[in-house]
Enzyme design. Structure first.
Site, PDB file in Angstrom:
ATOM      1  N   GLY A  18      12.944  31.652  59.810  1.00  0.00           N
ATOM      2  CA  GLY A  18      13.704  30.727  58.979  1.00  0.00           C
ATOM      3  C   GLY A  18      12.836  29.597  58.469  1.00  0.00           C
ATOM      4  O   GLY A  18      12.230  28.865  59.255  1.00  0.00           O
ATOM      5  N   GLY A  20      13.920  26.995  56.641  1.00  0.00           N
ATOM      6  CA  GLY A  20      14.726  25.845  56.251  1.00  0.00           C
ATOM      7  C   GLY A  20      14.108  24.568  56.780  1.00  0.00           C
ATOM      8  O   GLY A  20      12.924  24.513  57.140  1.00  0.00           O
ATOM      9  N   GLY A  22      14.538  22.938  59.642  1.00  0.00           N
ATOM     10  CA  GLY A  22      14.075  22.998  61.022  1.00  0.00           C
ATOM     11  C   GLY A  22      12.850  23.866  61.202  1.00  0.00           C
ATOM     12  O   GLY A  22      11.864  23.452  61.830  1.00  0.00           O
ATOM     13  N   VAL A  86      15.113  39.362  59.490  1.00  0.00           N
ATOM     14  CA  VAL A  86      15.173  39.684  60.913  1.00  0.00           C
ATOM     15  C   VAL A  86      16.554  40.242  61.236  1.00  0.00           C
ATOM     16  O   VAL A  86      17.581  39.654  60.876  1.00  0.00           O
ATOM     17  CB  VAL A  86      14.865  38.442  61.766  1.00  0.00           C
ATOM     18  CG1 VAL A  86      15.143  38.723  63.242  1.00  0.00           C
ATOM     19  CG2 VAL A  86      13.413  38.023  61.584  1.00  0.00           C
ATOM     20  N   GLU A 178      31.527  16.334  47.041  1.00  0.00           N
ATOM     21  CA  GLU A 178      30.513  16.329  45.993  1.00  0.00           C
ATOM     22  C   GLU A 178      30.813  17.361  44.921  1.00  0.00           C
ATOM     23  O   GLU A 178      30.653  17.093  43.719  1.00  0.00           O
ATOM     24  CB  GLU A 178      29.137  16.552  46.618  1.00  0.00           C
ATOM     25  CG  GLU A 178      28.680  15.356  47.453  1.00  0.00           C
ATOM     26  CD  GLU A 178      27.483  15.628  48.339  1.00  0.00           C
ATOM     27  OE1 GLU A 178      26.938  14.658  48.909  1.00  0.00           O
ATOM     28  OE2 GLU A 178      27.098  16.806  48.479  1.00  0.00           O
ATOM     29  N   ALA A 323      20.477  18.173  57.520  1.00  0.00           N
ATOM     30  CA  ALA A 323      19.029  18.343  57.404  1.00  0.00           C
ATOM     31  C   ALA A 323      18.235  17.439  58.345  1.00  0.00           C
ATOM     32  O   ALA A 323      17.296  17.912  58.997  1.00  0.00           O
ATOM     33  CB  ALA A 323      18.604  18.118  55.950  1.00  0.00           C
TER      34      ALA A 323
END
Length: 439
Positions: A18, A20, A22, A86, A178, A323
């Protein structure tokens, strides 16, 4: 075998799944580690998810909020990037299975596989109400929103025109708020003078929230200001009743059918299948219950971070799936792994530090909660804009997004109003013509 290859293969193998917030933070935090790092992602880009709703509402293009992973890590020599999905983890053999067949061995594994949409036991709703987690979602929603106005322009049935000009957003969290505000601004400002047979400003935007207020994690005063700002944009709000049904004709809320051709889902998330891959304990959202050091209990070589992990903060409440939290977890894992490799003492348990929460409602309207400091209106909006530009990756993206926002602010125009991909009408025509089978 060359000596260089032997020394490299002898180094610890760290696999990060991943790219992203993290996963990327973990990889970058290990830039000086004497290890062989493999980063696996099913896409070749890192995505700045907080601005996806602006792609969905034609304020930005996809390239403005994404950057190639290989370009980001170009100068980090201990990392190799692999494109793949994965599908399993073999804990006994210590290997991840990619695309159902290829195996990538690891000594240390970091799972940062994020989350997907949750439809509360109704996966069939996804076709009618896409969520917003990836670029494909954003461009699909943009296509549906813009196509609705185009079809309304030529519709002769008043009822069908009303259906086309009704937009429903499900979920009153930051994404839902939003999205609803952005759709209302798109209709009432950016598209106001573009059509001849319809008035885009007469569109109905409805935000449905099962709870009693918007932005439930914010202080009540800020929730009220967000509500007032949305109402000022012309957004209708529906509280206290969950969606009971969702299909191509709209939604059912509290037994009442709301007819709409465009529905956007922002009501919940479900973690990736990581818990199933690991055979690990998980919470109701599918997040892996991790130890204080973010490892899987009984498997100190496996870390789980970001939206994939169920982590309790110092106050006992779950760490939010945002995030900054994912980045903090990634950096913590990097420090912990580096300490292990260097034979140093462990870094101690993970401690989440909440820097604050922000949500934007529309032009010059936002809310920000920093504990003792709470902002709303234009000051919060400016702070929100500055923070999001700062955290974008790459000076090119920061410059382009800033320029686009400045242009949008001055002219009320949106330059990414492109309908891309095959529309539903084109798909039906192709099926009738026999160019491909109907779905």
């Amino acid at each position: 075998m060359p000596q260089a290859a032997m020394s490299r293969s002898a180094r610890p193998r760290i696999v990060v799944v991943g790219a992203g917030f993290g996963g990327l933070a973990a990889v970058q935090g290990l830039r000086r580690a004497a290890a062989e790092i493999t980063l696996i992602d099913r896409r070749n880009y890192h995505l700045f998810q907080p601005l996806l709703y602006q792609v969905a509402t034609a304020a930005l293009s996809p390239a403005d909020i994404a950057w190639p992973i290989r370009a980001i890590l170009r100068d980090q020599r201990n990392v190799s990037v692999e494109l793949g999905r994965v599908t399993a983890v073999d804990r006994t053999a210590r290997a991840v299975v990619v695309d159902g067949r290829r195996r990538v061995p690891y000594d240390i594994l970091v799972l940062a596989t994020g989350a997907r949409h949750a439809y509360f036991g109704h996966p069939e709703w996804e076709a009618a109400a896409p969520g917003l987690k990836k670029i494909d979602d954003a461009t699909l929603i943009r296509q549906r929103v813009l196509t609705a106005f185009e079809r309304a322009e030529t519709a002769t049935d008043p009822a069908e025109r009303a259906r086309l000009l009704t937009f429903v957003v499900v979920g009153g969290g930051p994404t839902g708020v939003e999205m609803a505000g952005a759709i209302a601004e798109l209709a009432r400002k950016a598209l106001a003078a573009d059509f001849r047979s319809i008035d885009p400003g007469a569109s109905r935007v409805l935000l449905v929230e099962a709870g009693q207020r918007l932005l439930a994690t914010f202080p009540e005063a800020l929730s009220q200001r967000a509500e007032d700002a949305l109402r000022a944009l012309g957004v209708d709000l529906c509280f206290g009743a969950p969606v009971e049904a969702c299909d191509a004709d709209g939604v059912v809320v509290a037994g009442t059918r709301i007819v709409a051709r465009t529905v956007v889902w922002a009501a919940g998330v479900m973690a990736s299948p990581a818990a199933r891959w690991l055979g690990a304990d998980c919470d109701r959202a599918g997040r892996v219950r991790v130890a204080p050091d973010l490892t899987v209990p009984g498997a100190p070589e496996i870390f789980v971070i970001g939206d994939t992990a169920a982590v309790a903060g110092a106050d006992g409440r779950p760490v939010p799936g945002i995030a900054p939290a994912a980045k903090q977890m990634g950096r913590y894992v990097a420090r912990t792994v580096a300490a292990r490799l260097g034979g140093a003492a462990a870094a101690g348990p993970f401690r989440y530090r909440h820097a604050g929460s922000m949500a934007t409602i529309g032009r010059k309207a936002a809310v920000a909660d920093f504990g003792r400091v709470r902002l709303s209106g234009f000051p919060a909006w400016m702070l929100w804009a500055l923070a999001h530009v700062y955290f974008l990756i790459g000076w090119r993206n920061r410059f382009v997004v800033s320029l686009n926002w400045a242009w949008n602010y001055v002219t009320f125009q949106r330059g990414a109003r492109l309908i891309t991909g095959e529309t539903e009408t084109e798909a039906a025509e192709a099926a009738l013509e026999g160019t491909r089978p109907a779905a």
